[in-house]
Structure formats: C-alpha cells, structure tokens
Design a protein around this motif. Structure first.
Motif, PDB file in Angstrom:
ATOM      1  N   PHE A 167     -11.038  36.808 -38.427  1.00 39.70           N
ATOM      2  CA  PHE A 167     -11.043  36.529 -36.990  1.00 39.70           C
ATOM      3  C   PHE A 167     -11.713  35.170 -36.759  1.00 39.70           C
ATOM      4  N   PRO A 168     -11.016  34.076 -37.069  1.00 36.55           N
ATOM      5  CA  PRO A 168     -11.645  32.748 -37.047  1.00 36.55           C
ATOM      6  C   PRO A 168     -12.124  32.303 -35.676  1.00 36.55           C
ATOM      7  N   HIS A 169     -11.588  32.883 -34.600  1.00 38.17           N
ATOM      8  CA  HIS A 169     -11.978  32.455 -33.254  1.00 38.17           C
ATOM      9  C   HIS A 169     -12.993  33.394 -32.611  1.00 38.17           C
ATOM     10  N   TYR A 170     -13.419  34.414 -33.322  1.00 40.55           N
ATOM     11  CA  TYR A 170     -14.384  35.361 -32.774  1.00 40.55           C
ATOM     12  C   TYR A 170     -15.792  34.792 -32.939  1.00 40.55           C
ATOM     13  N   PRO A 171     -16.625  34.859 -31.905  1.00 41.75           N
ATOM     14  CA  PRO A 171     -17.953  34.215 -31.986  1.00 41.75           C
ATOM     15  C   PRO A 171     -18.846  34.860 -33.035  1.00 41.75           C
ATOM     16  N   VAL A 172     -19.648  34.017 -33.669  1.00 39.12           N
ATOM     17  CA  VAL A 172     -20.565  34.500 -34.703  1.00 39.12           C
ATOM     18  C   VAL A 172     -21.515  35.549 -34.130  1.00 39.12           C
ATOM     19  N   GLU A 173     -22.009  35.311 -32.909  1.00 38.62           N
ATOM     20  CA  GLU A 173     -22.932  36.264 -32.296  1.00 38.62           C
ATOM     21  C   GLU A 173     -22.283  37.637 -32.157  1.00 38.62           C
ATOM     22  N   GLY A 174     -21.002  37.645 -31.759  1.00 35.39           N
ATOM     23  CA  GLY A 174     -20.294  38.912 -31.612  1.00 35.39           C
ATOM     24  C   GLY A 174     -20.120  39.635 -32.932  1.00 35.39           C
ATOM     25  N   ILE A 175     -19.874  38.870 -34.005  1.00 38.70           N
ATOM     26  CA  ILE A 175     -19.738  39.488 -35.324  1.00 38.70           C
ATOM     27  C   ILE A 175     -21.051  40.136 -35.740  1.00 38.70           C
ATOM     28  N   VAL A 176     -22.175  39.448 -35.489  1.00 40.40           N
ATOM     29  CA  VAL A 176     -23.480  39.988 -35.870  1.00 40.40           C
ATOM     30  C   VAL A 176     -23.737  41.315 -35.172  1.00 40.40           C
ATOM     31  N   TRP A 177     -23.456  41.368 -33.875  1.00 41.36           N
ATOM     32  CA  TRP A 177     -23.735  42.605 -33.149  1.00 41.36           C
ATOM     33  C   TRP A 177     -22.748  43.703 -33.510  1.00 41.36           C
ATOM     34  N   SER A 178     -21.522  43.331 -33.852  1.00 38.39           N
ATOM     35  CA  SER A 178     -20.573  44.328 -34.358  1.00 38.39           C
ATOM     36  C   SER A 178     -21.054  44.888 -35.689  1.00 38.39           C
ATOM     37  N   MET A 179     -21.587  44.025 -36.545  1.00 38.96           N
ATOM     38  CA  MET A 179     -22.133  44.476 -37.819  1.00 38.96           C
ATOM     39  C   MET A 179     -23.288  45.451 -37.591  1.00 38.96           C
ATOM     40  N   LYS A 180     -24.139  45.112 -36.645  1.00 41.01           N
ATOM     41  CA  LYS A 180     -25.330  45.923 -36.399  1.00 41.01           C
ATOM     42  C   LYS A 180     -24.961  47.307 -35.873  1.00 41.01           C
ATOM     43  N   ARG A 181     -24.065  47.350 -34.895  1.00 36.38           N
ATOM     44  CA  ARG A 181     -23.745  48.662 -34.315  1.00 36.38           C
ATOM     45  C   ARG A 181     -22.853  49.497 -35.239  1.00 36.38           C
ATOM     46  N   ASN A 182     -22.251  48.870 -36.258  1.00 37.35           N
ATOM     47  CA  ASN A 182     -21.453  49.612 -37.227  1.00 37.35           C
ATOM     48  C   ASN A 182     -22.175  49.757 -38.563  1.00 37.35           C
ATOM     49  N   GLU A 183     -23.496  49.583 -38.519  1.00 36.64           N
ATOM     50  CA  GLU A 183     -24.378  49.831 -39.660  1.00 36.64           C
ATOM     51  C   GLU A 183     -23.967  49.046 -40.897  1.00 36.64           C
ATOM     52  N   TYR A 184     -23.419  47.847 -40.662  1.00 34.68           N
ATOM     53  CA  TYR A 184     -23.095  46.897 -41.739  1.00 34.68           C
ATOM     54  C   TYR A 184     -22.077  47.462 -42.739  1.00 34.68           C
ATOM     55  N   VAL A 185     -21.149  48.258 -42.219  1.00 39.44           N
ATOM     56  CA  VAL A 185     -20.033  48.738 -43.041  1.00 39.44           C
ATOM     57  C   VAL A 185     -18.838  47.830 -42.760  1.00 39.44           C
ATOM     58  N   GLY A 186     -18.431  47.053 -43.780  1.00 38.20           N
ATOM     59  CA  GLY A 186     -17.446  46.003 -43.572  1.00 38.20           C
ATOM     60  C   GLY A 186     -16.160  46.467 -42.925  1.00 38.20           C
ATOM     61  N   GLY A 187     -15.592  47.582 -43.384  1.00 41.76           N
ATOM     62  CA  GLY A 187     -14.333  48.066 -42.825  1.00 41.76           C
ATOM     63  C   GLY A 187     -14.452  48.449 -41.371  1.00 41.76           C
ATOM     64  N   ARG A 188     -15.584  49.056 -41.004  1.00 41.43           N
ATOM     65  CA  ARG A 188     -15.785  49.441 -39.609  1.00 41.43           C
ATOM     66  C   ARG A 188     -15.991  48.212 -38.722  1.00 41.43           C
ATOM     67  N   VAL A 189     -16.621  47.187 -39.267  1.00 44.67           N
ATOM     68  CA  VAL A 189     -16.807  45.952 -38.502  1.00 44.67           C
ATOM     69  C   VAL A 189     -15.458  45.326 -38.179  1.00 44.67           C
ATOM     70  N   LEU A 190     -14.572  45.233 -39.171  1.00 43.05           N
ATOM     71  CA  LEU A 190     -13.242  44.658 -38.931  1.00 43.05           C
ATOM     72  C   LEU A 190     -12.469  45.485 -37.917  1.00 43.05           C
ATOM     73  N   ALA A 191     -12.550  46.817 -38.025  1.00 40.30           N
ATOM     74  CA  ALA A 191     -11.842  47.681 -37.075  1.00 40.30           C
ATOM     75  C   ALA A 191     -12.396  47.518 -35.667  1.00 40.30           C
TER      76      ALA A 191
END
Length: 375
Positions: free
Chosen positions: A216-240
C-alpha cells in the motif's frame, strides 16, 4: 466537562468486597441463565440504582448484572487512573465542552491516533449506541474500556497508551517519506511520525512496516503503525485491515536473476504450456510480475503452443518460485517484453541446487522447454 458526563461517587460492592465504580475490571461468576459468560472479564460502565444492576461492557455486548455476580479484578487506584485517562482523552477531543463529540471533533480525535477519515464511520458505529450521530461521554467510556480481543488490553491502552519519557535524537530536518520501494528503518518511522514507536513495538515490526508499504505505497506511515498496533503486529491481519479501508493495493513480486555455472542466455525455448498459448506482457513495474503470474493484466500478444522463442534473461519470483523470461516480440529492436515460463523443473539436477552448480541445460521450465543456447 458537562454535568451529564460526571459519575456518581456512591457505588455497590462486588462479591469480593471491591467497589464497582465505572472503569473497574471485573470477572463474572455465578450466572445460571447464561453460564457461558461465567469466568469472562468485563469493565463496569455505570451503576443503575433503579434496577439494582451494574452495566458491564463485555467483549461483544453490554450486560446488566447484579453486584453479587461480579468480582473486582483491578485495584481501585488503577481504576481511578484509567478513568482519569478516559476523561482526559474525551475532554481534549470535546473542543466546545458540550459533553459530546460531533462529527468534526470525532474526526480530529481519530486523526490524533493516526487514523484517517476512512475510519470514522466504522468507529462511530461501534461507539454511537443510540444512533444520534454524536458520541457522549458514557458511550465513549464504554467503548474505550472495552477490548477488541478477549483477555487483551483495553482500547484505551491500545490507542492512548501511557506516555513514557523517551529521548529521541534528531538526525536531520528532512521529514519527507522515502519512496515505497525504499525500506524504512525504525529511525525513519520515528522521524516521519514525530513521536516514539509504541511501547510494545516488536523486533519484527519494521519488517511488517516495509511489507505493508510495498503493498500500500500511498497509505500513511502513521496509519500503518496504528494498524499494526491494533492487530497485535500480525502481518497478515495488518494487510487485511488496511485492505478493508479501500486503500489502493499493489502486488509486488520480488525477483532475483536465475543463473547457471556458465552463460545460459540468450537461448531458444519452445512453448510447452499445458494451457496452450503463452501470454506476452509489457512490464510497467515490479507489481506487473505478480499480475502476469495471476493473469490479472491484459497481454499484448501470445506465443502458440509448440512455437520457438528466444529468452534473453530469466528472473525468479521470491514468493512462489515462478520464473519470468525477457524476450523479443514481433519486430522489437530489443527484448523488452516478458512471458511466464512457469516453475523451474528437475532436468539432470535438482532445481534447488546452488546457481554455481546448475548447468544451462538444467534450465527447463514447466511452460517452456530449453532447446539450445545461442552462444
């Protein structure tokens, strides 16, 4: 803070003697009608003297329970600290002090935790139980002290964790975001967000970050960090999670050159694809390899089954091992088009042997048979 947002100081006590004030973490026990909730934890939201029950936010619903069926799980000092944090967050978002969050205030509240407008509807539906398109203090508290995953941290801890004093050394004044094909370091993430990494940032966190940015090259870095946090840093769940926002996704297919012990290309190959024709594609960027493999882009031409063609270079995809051949097609002055050669198959030596031990004659693929080298 409006008077309606304040809570009473007189609360009942649970089975263990602890006070059941708002924010208190409790465990349910002794229920006969819904035995499946016994042993589960929840958070006290409010005490209703009229009914003699405490409203408790469970993982998936609000329950009205008698005090005798609730055992206090947290000390009162921790409860008070959590309620103060909830109140601080709510009041900072409630800019006009009317005790409710309207749409604009709610959007700014989500922006503060790195979430864009695409999240507003989902979060509003989760909090706004009376469907009046405003979030009052009770609704916000109920949501913030609940949890997304049973037995895990509350949403308050997830989105507004306790602040810690972290000294960050400023490297430079460049706050630009590197291109999506450039991998970030943890220092880059801190610089871009202008805040420290989350307290629970794992050792593999930067790998998840770079994988998400590649998709997701246009998705903000801040949004990725918070997605990682709320999905407990599980890569597949973050992408979903990011995919669910409707963000534009690309499918990079990382490749490496396929080599042999001797110069192997250019070479003549014959189409032996079981599907018949080999599709010929123009390469736009790395994402095209994955699209070629999955036949999600239109071809510019075809090579009939049994026809010969010349391969000048072969790249092998890192994800599934599919190989791609660069060829000339119909009058091209230089080889600039590509075909999917398929998987490298065993021929004289196993496909997994080191490149330095592989002979050119070993380079036959599931969809293309090697005929001879042009050298």
């Amino acid at each position: 803070m409006s008077e309606t947002a304040k809570v009473s100081s007189s609360f009942p006590r649970g089975s263990s003697g602890g006070e059941l004030s708002p924010g208190t973490r409790v465990m349910v026990h002794g229920i006969r009608s819904e035995k499946d909730i016994n042993g589960k934890e929840g958070t006290c939201i409010e005490w209703c003297p009229e009914t003699g029950r405490v409203h408790v936010q469970m993982d998936d619903a609000m329950k009205a329970l008698r005090p005798r069926n609730l055992k206090v799980m947290r000390a009162q000092t921790e409860v008070n600290e959590m309620m103060n944090r909830v109140l601080t967050v709510f009041e900072s978002a409630d800019s006009n002090g009317d005790g409710v969050l309207d749409l604009n205030e709610f959007e700014r509240c989500l922006e503060g935790i790195g979430l864009g407008k695409e999240y507003v509807t989902a979060f509003q539906m989760a909090m706004d139980k009376d469907n009046d398109f405003e979030i009052d203090y009770t609704e916000f508290t109920s949501w913030a002290l609940g949890t997304n995953v049973p037995g895990k941290r509350t949403r308050l801890d997830l989105y507004w964790p306790k602040k810690r004093d972290v000294k960050i050394e400023k490297v430079d004044d460049d706050d630009t975001v590197p291109d999506h094909d450039e991998e970030l370091t943890e220092e880059d993430v801190i610089r871009i967000m202008k805040r420290p990494l989350p307290d629970d940032w794992p050792t593999h966190g930067i790998a998840i970050m770079n994988n998400a940015r590649a998709r997701f090259p246009h998705y903000p870095v801040e949004g990725i960090v918070w997605s990682m946090k709320r999905n407990e840093y599980v890569g597949g769940r973050v992408l979903a999670d990011i995919r669910a926002t409707g963000a534009k996704e690309v499918h990079p297919c990382r490749t490496t050159p396929l080599r042999a012990s001797e110069d192997a290309f250019p070479a003549i190959y014959r189409n032996i694809s079981p599907e018949g024709e080999l599709m010929v594609y123009e390469l736009r960027d790395d994402s095209t390899f994955g699209a070629m493999r999955d036949r999600k882009v239109p071809p510019m031409g075809v090579i009939p089954r049994g026809e010969m063609f010349t391969v000048y270079e072969v790249l092998r995809g890192a994800e599934y091992g599919f190989c791609f051949g660069r060829i000339k097609y119909k009058g091209q002055e230089s080889p600039t088009t590509w075909v999917v050669l398929g998987l490298l198959i065993e021929r004289g030596a196993h496909w997994s042997i080191p490149d330095t031990a592989r002979k050119p004659s070993d380079l036959t693929f599931s969809d293309a048979e090697r005929m001879n080298s042009l050298w």
